[in-house]
Design a protein around this motif. Structure first.
Motif, PDB file in Angstrom:
ATOM      1  N   UNK A 146       0.800  -1.231   0.000  1.00  0.00           N
ATOM      2  CA  UNK A 146       0.000   0.000   0.000  1.00  0.00           C
ATOM      3  C   UNK A 146       0.832   1.281   0.000  1.00  0.00           C
ATOM      4  N   UNK A 147       2.015   1.242   0.636  1.00  0.00           N
ATOM      5  CA  UNK A 147       2.758   2.496   0.802  1.00  0.00           C
ATOM      6  C   UNK A 147       4.003   2.529  -0.089  1.00  0.00           C
ATOM      7  N   UNK A 148       4.224   3.656  -0.753  1.00  0.00           N
ATOM      8  CA  UNK A 148       5.415   3.778  -1.610  1.00  0.00           C
ATOM      9  C   UNK A 148       6.702   3.625  -0.796  1.00  0.00           C
ATOM     10  N   UNK A 149       6.662   4.019   0.497  1.00  0.00           N
ATOM     11  CA  UNK A 149       7.855   3.857   1.367  1.00  0.00           C
ATOM     12  C   UNK A 149       8.234   2.378   1.463  1.00  0.00           C
ATOM     13  N   UNK A 150       7.201   1.524   1.473  1.00  0.00           N
ATOM     14  CA  UNK A 150       7.495   0.087   1.572  1.00  0.00           C
ATOM     15  C   UNK A 150       8.023  -0.474   0.249  1.00  0.00           C
ATOM     16  N   UNK A 151       7.527   0.083  -0.860  1.00  0.00           N
ATOM     17  CA  UNK A 151       8.074  -0.311  -2.173  1.00  0.00           C
ATOM     18  C   UNK A 151       9.558   0.078  -2.189  1.00  0.00           C
ATOM     19  N   UNK A 152       9.844   1.262  -1.660  1.00  0.00           N
ATOM     20  CA  UNK A 152      11.219   1.766  -1.578  1.00  0.00           C
ATOM     21  C   UNK A 152      12.093   0.777  -0.782  1.00  0.00           C
ATOM     22  N   UNK A 153      11.565   0.282   0.321  1.00  0.00           N
ATOM     23  CA  UNK A 153      12.327  -0.683   1.151  1.00  0.00           C
ATOM     24  C   UNK A 153      12.567  -1.978   0.382  1.00  0.00           C
ATOM     25  N   UNK A 154      11.542  -2.417  -0.351  1.00  0.00           N
ATOM     26  CA  UNK A 154      11.689  -3.651  -1.147  1.00  0.00           C
ATOM     27  C   UNK A 154      12.808  -3.457  -2.170  1.00  0.00           C
ATOM     28  N   UNK A 155      12.807  -2.298  -2.860  1.00  0.00           N
ATOM     29  CA  UNK A 155      13.816  -2.049  -3.892  1.00  0.00           C
ATOM     30  C   UNK A 155      15.220  -2.014  -3.279  1.00  0.00           C
ATOM     31  N   UNK A 156      15.331  -1.375  -2.107  1.00  0.00           N
ATOM     32  CA  UNK A 156      16.652  -1.306  -1.455  1.00  0.00           C
ATOM     33  C   UNK A 156      17.122  -2.724  -1.112  1.00  0.00           C
ATOM     34  N   UNK A 157      16.204  -3.559  -0.648  1.00  0.00           N
ATOM     35  CA  UNK A 157      16.580  -4.937  -0.314  1.00  0.00           C
ATOM     36  C   UNK A 157      16.959  -5.728  -1.562  1.00  0.00           C
ATOM     37  N   UNK A 158      16.137  -5.603  -2.615  1.00  0.00           N
ATOM     38  CA  UNK A 158      16.433  -6.362  -3.846  1.00  0.00           C
ATOM     39  C   UNK A 158      17.818  -5.961  -4.370  1.00  0.00           C
ATOM     40  N   UNK A 159      18.097  -4.660  -4.313  1.00  0.00           N
ATOM     41  CA  UNK A 159      19.400  -4.190  -4.817  1.00  0.00           C
ATOM     42  C   UNK A 159      20.536  -4.875  -4.049  1.00  0.00           C
ATOM     43  N   UNK A 160      20.307  -5.081  -2.750  1.00  0.00           N
ATOM     44  CA  UNK A 160      21.362  -5.685  -1.910  1.00  0.00           C
ATOM     45  C   UNK A 160      21.612  -7.154  -2.272  1.00  0.00           C
ATOM     46  N   UNK A 161      20.551  -7.892  -2.643  1.00  0.00           N
ATOM     47  CA  UNK A 161      20.782  -9.320  -2.917  1.00  0.00           C
ATOM     48  C   UNK A 161      20.792  -9.677  -4.416  1.00  0.00           C
ATOM     49  N   UNK A 162      20.733  -8.656  -5.277  1.00  0.00           N
ATOM     50  CA  UNK A 162      20.866  -8.896  -6.720  1.00  0.00           C
ATOM     51  C   UNK A 162      22.358  -8.835  -7.078  1.00  0.00           C
ATOM     52  N   UNK A 163      22.794  -9.797  -7.845  1.00  0.00           N
ATOM     53  CA  UNK A 163      24.209  -9.802  -8.238  1.00  0.00           C
ATOM     54  C   UNK A 163      24.485  -8.630  -9.176  1.00  0.00           C
ATOM     55  N   UNK A 164      25.726  -8.221  -9.247  1.00  0.00           N
ATOM     56  CA  UNK A 164      26.130  -7.129 -10.152  1.00  0.00           C
ATOM     57  C   UNK A 164      25.731  -7.514 -11.587  1.00  0.00           C
TER      58      UNK A 164
END
Ligand SMILES: C[S@@+](CC[C@H](N)C(=O)[O-])C[C@H]1O[C@@H](n2cnc3c(N)ncnc32)[C@H](O)[C@@H]1O
Length: 234
Positions: free
Chosen positions: A111-129
């Motif tokens: 529901x909240x864009x802040x939470x989408x932001x958190x998801x993206x930050x997490x995905x970036x951390x576990x996505x390989x270069x």
């Protein structure tokens, strides 16, 4: 979180058609772009259909979802694959993936864009270069108020689906299941439409390069749909 009863309806109703159709397009896209994937993660994987398709190509595919009923069905369908019950807003596995997906309107459940932001930050951390993050979101202009749809599961079990809009702009998918005319349960799933430009800005803010944001996934296939597809790369 979906109730276990609703997860069974989801599985039986045939909504698995969506991940099957998307999965075929994704495999075509991987081939066309000569992208080799060794390890993938499907966020909000539901019944695990996309994971199965990727695993069929020799990819070490795994999935997560916060509805236990979905993960239970996914594990029954394919006990060899790795599945976890977790909330993608806080999920941050230690290992790295070269493909992360999130499809079937799953991000519209946030529901909240802040939470989408958190998801993206997490995905970036576990996505390989160089890895890809591929997801879809619902296109606002294409979500109509729907008349109730009646479905017969069997002689005695029937379901009714109805899409309504709340005053606050949320979409409500109401599912009611009846047995011998008696109401068994009702499930209300809330979704919200996020502006695709705002979503792409959040991707960029988190370090992703947005390679595609369009209402079709493959080029030249005429598959324009009610969904936006976003391809982001680390
Ligand atoms: C419409 S289903 C799509 C499932 C699957 N991706 C597919 O395409 O069939 C949306 C899924 O998102 C999951 N979900 C919603 N919010 C979630 C969250 N915060 N974390 C993990 N899963 C979530 C639900 O449990 C549900 O399985």
């Amino acid at each position: 979180m979906y109730s276990t009863a609703f997860c069974k309806v989801y599985n039986q109703f045939g909504w698995n058609y969506f991940p099957e159709a998307f999965g075929e397009q994704l495999l075509t896209w991987l081939r066309q772009n000569q992208v080799t994937v060794r390890k993938s993660l499907d966020l909000a994987c539901g019944t695990g259909v996309l994971c199965e398709l990727l695993a069929g190509e020799g990819i070490e595919a795994s999935g997560m979802d916060f509805s236990e009923g979905m993960i239970q069905i996914a594990m029954e369908r394919n006990p060899k694959l790795h599945y976890e019950v977790a909330d993608m807003i806080t999920y941050r596995p230690k290992e790295q993936f070269d493909l992360v997906t999130c499809t079937g309107d799953a991000l519209n459940h946030i529901m909240r864009l802040e939470d989408i932001d958190r998801i993206f930050a997490n995905v970036y951390a576990y996505l390989a270069e160089g890895g890809y993050f591929i997801f879809d979101i619902l296109n606002e202009k294409e979500v109509p108020m729907a008349e109730p749809i009646d479905l017969d599961f069997s002689e005695t079990v029937k379901a009714q689906f109805m899409v309504t809009h709340d005053a606050d702009g949320r979409i409500n998918l109401q599912t009611t299941v009846y047995e011998n005319g008696e109401k068994q349960f009702e499930e209300n799933i809330k979704e919200i439409v996020h502006d695709e430009k705002a979503v792409c800005e959040l991707l960029q803010k988190n370090g992703f390069r947005v390679e595609k944001c369009a209402n079709h996934f493959l080029e030249n296939e005429g598959n324009y749909s009610k969904t936006w597809y976003i391809i982001a790369r680390k």
